[in-house]
Design a protein around this motif. Sequence first.
Motif, PDB file in Angstrom:
ATOM      1  N   VAL A 151      -1.673  -3.930   1.939  1.00 31.98           N
ATOM      2  CA  VAL A 151      -1.227  -2.734   1.229  1.00 31.98           C
ATOM      3  C   VAL A 151      -0.711  -3.138  -0.153  1.00 31.98           C
ATOM      4  O   VAL A 151       0.203  -3.962  -0.277  1.00 31.98           O
ATOM      5  CB  VAL A 151      -0.119  -2.001   2.007  1.00 31.98           C
ATOM      6  N   PHE A 152      -1.305  -2.540  -1.198  1.00 32.58           N
ATOM      7  CA  PHE A 152      -0.977  -2.862  -2.583  1.00 32.58           C
ATOM      8  C   PHE A 152      -0.239  -1.706  -3.238  1.00 32.58           C
ATOM      9  O   PHE A 152      -0.568  -0.537  -3.008  1.00 32.58           O
ATOM     10  CB  PHE A 152      -2.250  -3.142  -3.389  1.00 32.58           C
ATOM     11  N   GLY A 153       0.730  -2.040  -4.073  1.00 30.09           N
ATOM     12  CA  GLY A 153       1.386  -1.065  -4.919  1.00 30.09           C
ATOM     13  C   GLY A 153       0.727  -1.065  -6.285  1.00 30.09           C
ATOM     14  O   GLY A 153       0.545  -2.126  -6.892  1.00 30.09           O
ATOM     15  N   ASP A 154       0.333   0.100  -6.760  1.00 30.14           N
ATOM     16  CA  ASP A 154      -0.293   0.208  -8.079  1.00 30.14           C
ATOM     17  C   ASP A 154       0.771   0.205  -9.163  1.00 30.14           C
ATOM     18  O   ASP A 154       1.882   0.708  -8.972  1.00 30.14           O
ATOM     19  CB  ASP A 154      -1.111   1.506  -8.182  1.00 30.14           C
ATOM     20  N   VAL A 155       0.418  -0.320 -10.333  1.00 24.66           N
ATOM     21  CA  VAL A 155       1.379  -0.362 -11.430  1.00 24.66           C
ATOM     22  C   VAL A 155       1.743   1.031 -11.921  1.00 24.66           C
ATOM     23  O   VAL A 155       2.795   1.222 -12.539  1.00 24.66           O
ATOM     24  CB  VAL A 155       0.841  -1.218 -12.596  1.00 24.66           C
ATOM     25  N   ASP A 156       0.905   2.021 -11.641  1.00 28.09           N
ATOM     26  CA  ASP A 156       1.207   3.393 -12.048  1.00 28.09           C
ATOM     27  C   ASP A 156       1.712   4.245 -10.882  1.00 28.09           C
ATOM     28  O   ASP A 156       1.729   5.457 -10.938  1.00 28.09           O
ATOM     29  CB  ASP A 156      -0.025   4.050 -12.684  1.00 28.09           C
ATOM     30  N   GLY A 157       2.138   3.577  -9.793  1.00 32.80           N
ATOM     31  CA  GLY A 157       2.676   4.288  -8.642  1.00 32.80           C
ATOM     32  C   GLY A 157       1.656   4.432  -7.533  1.00 32.80           C
ATOM     33  O   GLY A 157       0.453   4.344  -7.746  1.00 32.80           O
ATOM     34  N   GLY A 158       2.140   4.658  -6.318  1.00 33.76           N
ATOM     35  CA  GLY A 158       1.255   4.819  -5.174  1.00 33.76           C
ATOM     36  C   GLY A 158       0.967   3.502  -4.492  1.00 33.76           C
ATOM     37  O   GLY A 158       1.290   2.418  -4.998  1.00 33.76           O
ATOM     38  N   ALA A 159       0.361   3.593  -3.323  1.00 34.89           N
ATOM     39  CA  ALA A 159       0.020   2.415  -2.523  1.00 34.89           C
ATOM     40  C   ALA A 159      -1.388   2.564  -1.986  1.00 34.89           C
ATOM     41  O   ALA A 159      -1.829   3.674  -1.674  1.00 34.89           O
ATOM     42  CB  ALA A 159       1.018   2.243  -1.382  1.00 34.89           C
ATOM     43  N   ARG A 160      -2.094   1.447  -1.896  1.00 33.18           N
ATOM     44  CA  ARG A 160      -3.479   1.463  -1.433  1.00 33.18           C
ATOM     45  C   ARG A 160      -3.693   0.387  -0.381  1.00 33.18           C
ATOM     46  O   ARG A 160      -3.443  -0.792  -0.633  1.00 33.18           O
ATOM     47  CB  ARG A 160      -4.440   1.173  -2.602  1.00 33.18           C
ATOM     48  N   PRO A 161      -4.183   0.789   0.796  1.00 33.47           N
ATOM     49  CA  PRO A 161      -4.535  -0.221   1.796  1.00 33.47           C
ATOM     50  C   PRO A 161      -5.996  -0.650   1.630  1.00 33.47           C
ATOM     51  O   PRO A 161      -6.870   0.171   1.342  1.00 33.47           O
ATOM     52  CB  PRO A 161      -4.335   0.523   3.118  1.00 33.47           C
ATOM     53  N   VAL A 162      -6.247  -1.936   1.776  1.00 31.58           N
ATOM     54  CA  VAL A 162      -7.611  -2.465   1.789  1.00 31.58           C
ATOM     55  C   VAL A 162      -7.709  -3.440   2.954  1.00 31.58           C
ATOM     56  O   VAL A 162      -6.691  -4.001   3.396  1.00 31.58           O
ATOM     57  CB  VAL A 162      -7.976  -3.180   0.463  1.00 31.58           C
ATOM     58  N   ALA A 167      -8.934  -8.571   0.306  1.00 30.75           N
ATOM     59  CA  ALA A 167      -7.788  -8.380  -0.584  1.00 30.75           C
ATOM     60  C   ALA A 167      -7.938  -9.115  -1.903  1.00 30.75           C
ATOM     61  O   ALA A 167      -7.391  -8.692  -2.921  1.00 30.75           O
ATOM     62  CB  ALA A 167      -6.504  -8.832   0.116  1.00 30.75           C
ATOM     63  N   VAL A 168      -8.666 -10.218  -1.898  1.00 32.33           N
ATOM     64  CA  VAL A 168      -8.827 -11.011  -3.113  1.00 32.33           C
ATOM     65  C   VAL A 168      -9.410 -10.141  -4.230  1.00 32.33           C
ATOM     66  O   VAL A 168     -10.333  -9.357  -4.010  1.00 32.33           O
ATOM     67  CB  VAL A 168      -9.741 -12.216  -2.847  1.00 32.33           C
ATOM     68  N   ASP A 169      -8.858 -10.286  -5.411  1.00 28.72           N
ATOM     69  CA  ASP A 169      -9.297  -9.574  -6.614  1.00 28.72           C
ATOM     70  C   ASP A 169      -8.888  -8.102  -6.631  1.00 28.72           C
ATOM     71  O   ASP A 169      -9.259  -7.370  -7.558  1.00 28.72           O
ATOM     72  CB  ASP A 169     -10.822  -9.673  -6.818  1.00 28.72           C
ATOM     73  N   THR A 170      -8.140  -7.644  -5.622  1.00 28.88           N
ATOM     74  CA  THR A 170      -7.618  -6.277  -5.659  1.00 28.88           C
ATOM     75  C   THR A 170      -6.457  -6.223  -6.652  1.00 28.88           C
ATOM     76  O   THR A 170      -5.604  -7.098  -6.663  1.00 28.88           O
ATOM     77  CB  THR A 170      -7.137  -5.837  -4.269  1.00 28.88           C
ATOM     78  N   SER A 171      -6.448  -5.212  -7.498  1.00 27.32           N
ATOM     79  CA  SER A 171      -5.400  -5.107  -8.502  1.00 27.32           C
ATOM     80  C   SER A 171      -4.114  -4.561  -7.889  1.00 27.32           C
ATOM     81  O   SER A 171      -4.123  -3.974  -6.809  1.00 27.32           O
ATOM     82  CB  SER A 171      -5.852  -4.196  -9.644  1.00 27.32           C
ATOM     83  N   GLY A 172      -3.009  -4.748  -8.589  1.00 22.47           N
ATOM     84  CA  GLY A 172      -1.728  -4.254  -8.115  1.00 22.47           C
ATOM     85  C   GLY A 172      -0.896  -5.360  -7.502  1.00 22.47           C
ATOM     86  O   GLY A 172      -1.243  -6.541  -7.540  1.00 22.47           O
ATOM     87  N   LEU A 173       0.222  -4.977  -6.908  1.00 16.47           N
ATOM     88  CA  LEU A 173       1.150  -5.909  -6.276  1.00 16.47           C
ATOM     89  C   LEU A 173       0.997  -5.819  -4.764  1.00 16.47           C
ATOM     90  O   LEU A 173       1.179  -4.752  -4.180  1.00 16.47           O
ATOM     91  CB  LEU A 173       2.587  -5.563  -6.676  1.00 16.47           C
ATOM     92  N   LEU A 174       0.677  -6.923  -4.125  1.00 17.30           N
ATOM     93  CA  LEU A 174       0.584  -6.927  -2.668  1.00 17.30           C
ATOM     94  C   LEU A 174       1.978  -6.735  -2.078  1.00 17.30           C
ATOM     95  O   LEU A 174       2.885  -7.529  -2.340  1.00 17.30           O
ATOM     96  CB  LEU A 174      -0.022  -8.244  -2.187  1.00 17.30           C
ATOM     97  N   LEU A 175       2.148  -5.681  -1.307  1.00 15.61           N
ATOM     98  CA  LEU A 175       3.451  -5.352  -0.726  1.00 15.61           C
ATOM     99  C   LEU A 175       3.618  -5.956   0.664  1.00 15.61           C
ATOM    100  O   LEU A 175       4.610  -6.613   0.950  1.00 15.61           O
ATOM    101  CB  LEU A 175       3.616  -3.828  -0.655  1.00 15.61           C
ATOM    102  N   HIS A 176       2.654  -5.706   1.528  1.00 18.81           N
ATOM    103  CA  HIS A 176       2.725  -6.229   2.890  1.00 18.81           C
ATOM    104  C   HIS A 176       1.354  -6.160   3.542  1.00 18.81           C
ATOM    105  O   HIS A 176       0.433  -5.534   3.001  1.00 18.81           O
ATOM    106  CB  HIS A 176       3.748  -5.438   3.724  1.00 18.81           C
ATOM    107  N   VAL A 177       1.243  -6.795   4.680  1.00 17.53           N
ATOM    108  CA  VAL A 177       0.059  -6.634   5.519  1.00 17.53           C
ATOM    109  C   VAL A 177       0.476  -5.870   6.770  1.00 17.53           C
ATOM    110  O   VAL A 177       1.606  -6.011   7.246  1.00 17.53           O
ATOM    111  CB  VAL A 177      -0.582  -7.987   5.891  1.00 17.53           C
ATOM    112  N   ALA A 178      -0.425  -5.029   7.252  1.00 12.27           N
ATOM    113  CA  ALA A 178      -0.130  -4.166   8.392  1.00 12.27           C
ATOM    114  C   ALA A 178      -1.135  -4.413   9.504  1.00 12.27           C
ATOM    115  O   ALA A 178      -2.351  -4.389   9.272  1.00 12.27           O
ATOM    116  CB  ALA A 178      -0.167  -2.696   7.966  1.00 12.27           C
ATOM    117  N   ILE A 179      -0.624  -4.653  10.710  1.00 15.21           N
ATOM    118  CA  ILE A 179      -1.468  -4.897  11.880  1.00 15.21           C
ATOM    119  C   ILE A 179      -1.156  -3.819  12.908  1.00 15.21           C
ATOM    120  O   ILE A 179      -0.026  -3.731  13.414  1.00 15.21           O
ATOM    121  CB  ILE A 179      -1.206  -6.291  12.481  1.00 15.21           C
ATOM    122  N   ALA A 180      -2.129  -2.993  13.220  1.00 17.71           N
ATOM    123  CA  ALA A 180      -1.926  -1.894  14.159  1.00 17.71           C
ATOM    124  C   ALA A 180      -1.987  -2.390  15.603  1.00 17.71           C
ATOM    125  O   ALA A 180      -2.841  -3.211  15.948  1.00 17.71           O
ATOM    126  CB  ALA A 180      -2.983  -0.818  13.938  1.00 17.71           C
TER     127      ALA A 180
END
Length: 255
Positions: A151-162, A167-180
């Motif tokens: 899960v990445f935080g975007d520099v302009d707000g919001g969060a995106r899971p990939v 994950a490599v080369d995904t922009s933004g700040l990596l916040l955490h990893v989530a395992i269901a």
Amino acid sequence: MTTAGPSSPAELVGSHSGFRIAHFELARPSTVDETLALMREGATVMGGGLDLVDRMKAGLSPRCIASLSRVEALKAVSFDGQTLRIGAGATHRCVSSDTQVNAVFPDLARIWSGIGNVRIRARGTVGGNLMAAMPAYEAATILAACGAEAVFGDVDGGARPVPAGKAVDTSGLLLHVAIAEPGKIRLSIYRSLRDYALVVRGDFADGRVIVALGGLGRNPLVAVGDKAEIPALSGSHADYLSAVLPRLLERMRRG
């Protein structure tokens, strides 16, 4: 948040080889928002620093580095009964020793304890390992076999899971990893083929199997199926791996 100017001796801490590193500003944010603000201004983030320092010795010259060492939110590990979340700033030692991880996903704790050596486990972080894009690193392969999301935080707000394996080369700040539903995953790893590939297999309670192969490129190769399957392989070791992996994966299934 504090900032060290270019003349600060902190920039040259370490061995004499550190003097090859160009001067930079060091920022120490304490929150995710402060970190994202620095990233909007062009700062490079640093977790444990193991890989970044090596790249700087090789010529990388960031103007400003934002150290994540004081951002406690990025070190958190939590389980809400459904999803296990591991902060990007959690060290490898934290993951393997955390009581929640050991309680809800003991396979992950056991496997994570084999990452790197003592120094790497003490200082290296989940996010640093995942984002370094080094084929020999294990985090992306292990997490891909868990079906984890990064899960990445975007520099302009919001969060995106990939998917963690991408994950490599995904922009933004990596916040955490989530395992269901980690309690419904049986995870196994085979490290003895490391000269060729890292093999991780996840068996899920619903019958799914995820096979992830690391060490073959920037991202792990991932296959999903209801039985032991392998991703399409290429390269100099493809024939060997194609012959060996089906038997190995079956043996891993039997445990």
